[in-house]
Motif scaffolding. Sequence first.
Motif, mmCIF file in Angstrom:
data_model
loop_
_atom_site.group_PDB
_atom_site.id
_atom_site.type_symbol
_atom_site.label_atom_id
_atom_site.label_comp_id
_atom_site.label_asym_id
_atom_site.label_seq_id
_atom_site.Cartn_x
_atom_site.Cartn_y
_atom_site.Cartn_z
ATOM 1 N N ALA A 39 0.817 -1.208 0.000
ATOM 2 C CA ALA A 39 0.000 0.000 0.000
ATOM 3 C C ALA A 39 0.855 1.264 0.000
ATOM 4 O O ALA A 39 0.426 2.312 -0.490
ATOM 5 C CB ALA A 39 -0.937 0.004 1.201
ATOM 6 N N CYS A 40 2.058 1.187 0.546
ATOM 7 C CA CYS A 40 2.922 2.359 0.679
ATOM 8 C C CYS A 40 3.829 2.575 -0.523
ATOM 9 O O CYS A 40 4.563 3.571 -0.563
ATOM 10 C CB CYS A 40 3.785 2.244 1.944
ATOM 11 S SG CYS A 40 2.886 2.460 3.497
ATOM 12 N N GLN A 41 3.806 1.685 -1.480
ATOM 13 C CA GLN A 41 4.743 1.792 -2.592
ATOM 14 C C GLN A 41 4.538 3.063 -3.412
ATOM 15 O O GLN A 41 5.484 3.594 -3.980
ATOM 16 C CB GLN A 41 4.631 0.556 -3.488
ATOM 17 C CG GLN A 41 5.263 -0.678 -2.867
ATOM 18 C CD GLN A 41 5.148 -1.894 -3.761
ATOM 19 O OE1 GLN A 41 4.382 -1.895 -4.720
ATOM 20 N NE2 GLN A 41 5.887 -2.931 -3.443
ATOM 21 N N SER A 42 3.305 3.548 -3.480
ATOM 22 C CA SER A 42 3.037 4.760 -4.263
ATOM 23 C C SER A 42 3.075 6.020 -3.410
ATOM 24 O O SER A 42 2.767 7.107 -3.909
ATOM 25 C CB SER A 42 1.663 4.644 -4.942
ATOM 26 O OG SER A 42 0.638 4.475 -3.982
ATOM 27 N N GLN A 43 3.443 5.871 -2.137
ATOM 28 C CA GLN A 43 3.502 7.023 -1.226
ATOM 29 C C GLN A 43 4.710 7.892 -1.578
ATOM 30 O O GLN A 43 5.850 7.452 -1.453
ATOM 31 C CB GLN A 43 3.589 6.540 0.224
ATOM 32 C CG GLN A 43 3.826 7.616 1.250
ATOM 33 C CD GLN A 43 2.754 8.672 1.271
ATOM 34 O OE1 GLN A 43 2.958 9.765 0.738
ATOM 35 N NE2 GLN A 43 1.619 8.345 1.852
ATOM 36 N N SER A 93 -6.620 -7.045 24.730
ATOM 37 C CA SER A 93 -5.264 -7.176 24.195
ATOM 38 C C SER A 93 -5.368 -7.195 22.672
ATOM 39 O O SER A 93 -6.280 -7.804 22.110
ATOM 40 C CB SER A 93 -4.607 -8.464 24.687
ATOM 41 O OG SER A 93 -4.448 -8.437 26.085
ATOM 42 N N CYS A 94 -4.441 -6.533 22.016
ATOM 43 C CA CYS A 94 -4.577 -6.436 20.563
ATOM 44 C C CYS A 94 -3.230 -6.202 19.898
ATOM 45 O O CYS A 94 -2.242 -5.822 20.533
ATOM 46 C CB CYS A 94 -5.551 -5.315 20.188
ATOM 47 S SG CYS A 94 -4.947 -3.663 20.566
ATOM 48 N N ILE A 95 -3.242 -6.462 18.599
ATOM 49 C CA ILE A 95 -2.146 -6.089 17.711
ATOM 50 C C ILE A 95 -2.706 -5.094 16.713
ATOM 51 O O ILE A 95 -3.807 -5.287 16.183
ATOM 52 C CB ILE A 95 -1.564 -7.321 16.991
ATOM 53 C CG1 ILE A 95 -0.666 -8.116 17.944
ATOM 54 C CG2 ILE A 95 -0.775 -6.911 15.755
ATOM 55 C CD1 ILE A 95 -0.063 -9.362 17.325
ATOM 56 N N SER A 96 -1.972 -4.021 16.458
ATOM 57 C CA SER A 96 -2.424 -3.023 15.496
ATOM 58 C C SER A 96 -1.350 -2.779 14.452
ATOM 59 O O SER A 96 -0.151 -2.830 14.754
ATOM 60 C CB SER A 96 -2.782 -1.709 16.202
ATOM 61 O OG SER A 96 -1.658 -1.168 16.864
ATOM 62 N N ILE A 97 -1.804 -2.525 13.226
ATOM 63 C CA ILE A 97 -0.914 -2.217 12.106
ATOM 64 C C ILE A 97 -1.447 -0.959 11.445
ATOM 65 O O ILE A 97 -2.577 -0.957 10.929
ATOM 66 C CB ILE A 97 -0.847 -3.365 11.074
ATOM 67 C CG1 ILE A 97 -0.453 -4.670 11.751
ATOM 68 C CG2 ILE A 97 0.129 -3.019 9.951
ATOM 69 C CD1 ILE A 97 -1.646 -5.538 12.152
ATOM 70 N N LEU A 98 -0.664 0.103 11.464
ATOM 71 C CA LEU A 98 -1.062 1.380 10.861
ATOM 72 C C LEU A 98 -0.057 1.762 9.784
ATOM 73 O O LEU A 98 1.150 1.734 10.016
ATOM 74 C CB LEU A 98 -1.118 2.476 11.935
ATOM 75 C CG LEU A 98 -1.304 3.916 11.443
ATOM 76 C CD1 LEU A 98 -2.661 4.091 10.776
ATOM 77 C CD2 LEU A 98 -1.140 4.906 12.597
ATOM 78 N N ASP A 99 -0.557 2.101 8.600
ATOM 79 C CA ASP A 99 0.327 2.569 7.533
ATOM 80 C C ASP A 99 -0.254 3.823 6.892
ATOM 81 O O ASP A 99 -1.452 4.094 6.991
ATOM 82 C CB ASP A 99 0.567 1.479 6.481
ATOM 83 C CG ASP A 99 -0.672 1.142 5.669
ATOM 84 O OD1 ASP A 99 -1.174 2.010 4.939
ATOM 85 O OD2 ASP A 99 -1.153 -0.018 5.750
ATOM 86 N N ASN A 100 0.613 4.583 6.253
ATOM 87 C CA ASN A 100 0.180 5.781 5.538
ATOM 88 C C ASN A 100 0.167 5.541 4.041
ATOM 89 O O ASN A 100 0.475 6.421 3.235
ATOM 90 C CB ASN A 100 1.083 6.977 5.886
ATOM 91 C CG ASN A 100 2.507 6.813 5.346
ATOM 92 O OD1 ASN A 100 2.973 5.688 5.134
ATOM 93 N ND2 ASN A 100 3.209 7.918 5.133
ATOM 94 N N GLY A 101 -0.201 4.314 3.659
ATOM 95 C CA GLY A 101 -0.298 3.962 2.243
ATOM 96 C C GLY A 101 -1.513 4.563 1.578
ATOM 97 O O GLY A 101 -2.139 5.487 2.105
#
Length: 264
Positions: A51-55, A75-83
Amino acid sequence: MLASNFIIIMDSVRHDISFVPNYRTLVSAGHSHFSRVADALAEFIDNSIQACQSQPEARRIQLGLDLNYNGDEESCISILDNGEGMDLETLSDFAVYSLDKESRGLMPSNENSSNISKFGVGAKQAGFYLGNRIHVLTSVADSSDILELILDKNAIEQRFHNNEDVYKGHITRHSAAKSLDSGFFTERKYNRRVQQMVTRLFEQKAHLSNSFTLITVQLRIDIKRKLHREDSFKALPTQLADIYHFHLHSENLPNAVASRTLRK
């Protein structure tokens, strides 16, 4: 003389049947596919990398792990990207089990042809291996709206027992500014860190045209115990480094090992 083929059915009755996959195909498939948290987490990381390749600006992928042993916080796992984020069509495709890029007519480039993730398969398998609830918030650039998708194991099971359509759901469209004014996320059982992160994303989206995707997985109790046991969560950075080192530099591996690595 003309030759003809005849099919004759005598004293027969045709019964139409439905062979929709059992709901466990969706919520339990990852249990046999993954054995480590790091391998499942890599599926989401790889989606974020794509998703971030075009950023054009700095590419950011943030991972968060919250293990709560007391109180009501999840309890959790989170993944945030600016893609590039996902629009309604892309997020709908994300929700469909076993819908990969080739099936959607999006042939991967040579650069991405050996990605770890199988987008549409790996994300759901990984998510339900790690937890019981997958929560997605995403937005594309030049849009003031944020899309929300929730895949909940308990809700899927309940629909199955109620003889309802298991493979259904909905995507909610939120106006960032209006949601902030109404305190949209105050009733959610997020832990404090994720709640603050979500609030910050809505605040940014209310004033900027940034794109992002945040995926939060509420951990299953056995995964939480696995991570807690002997502080095994401390090994996650090393395990992820190994996965991506050998994935990116498979030419240095023996052929048999390289083949297994690229098939993950």
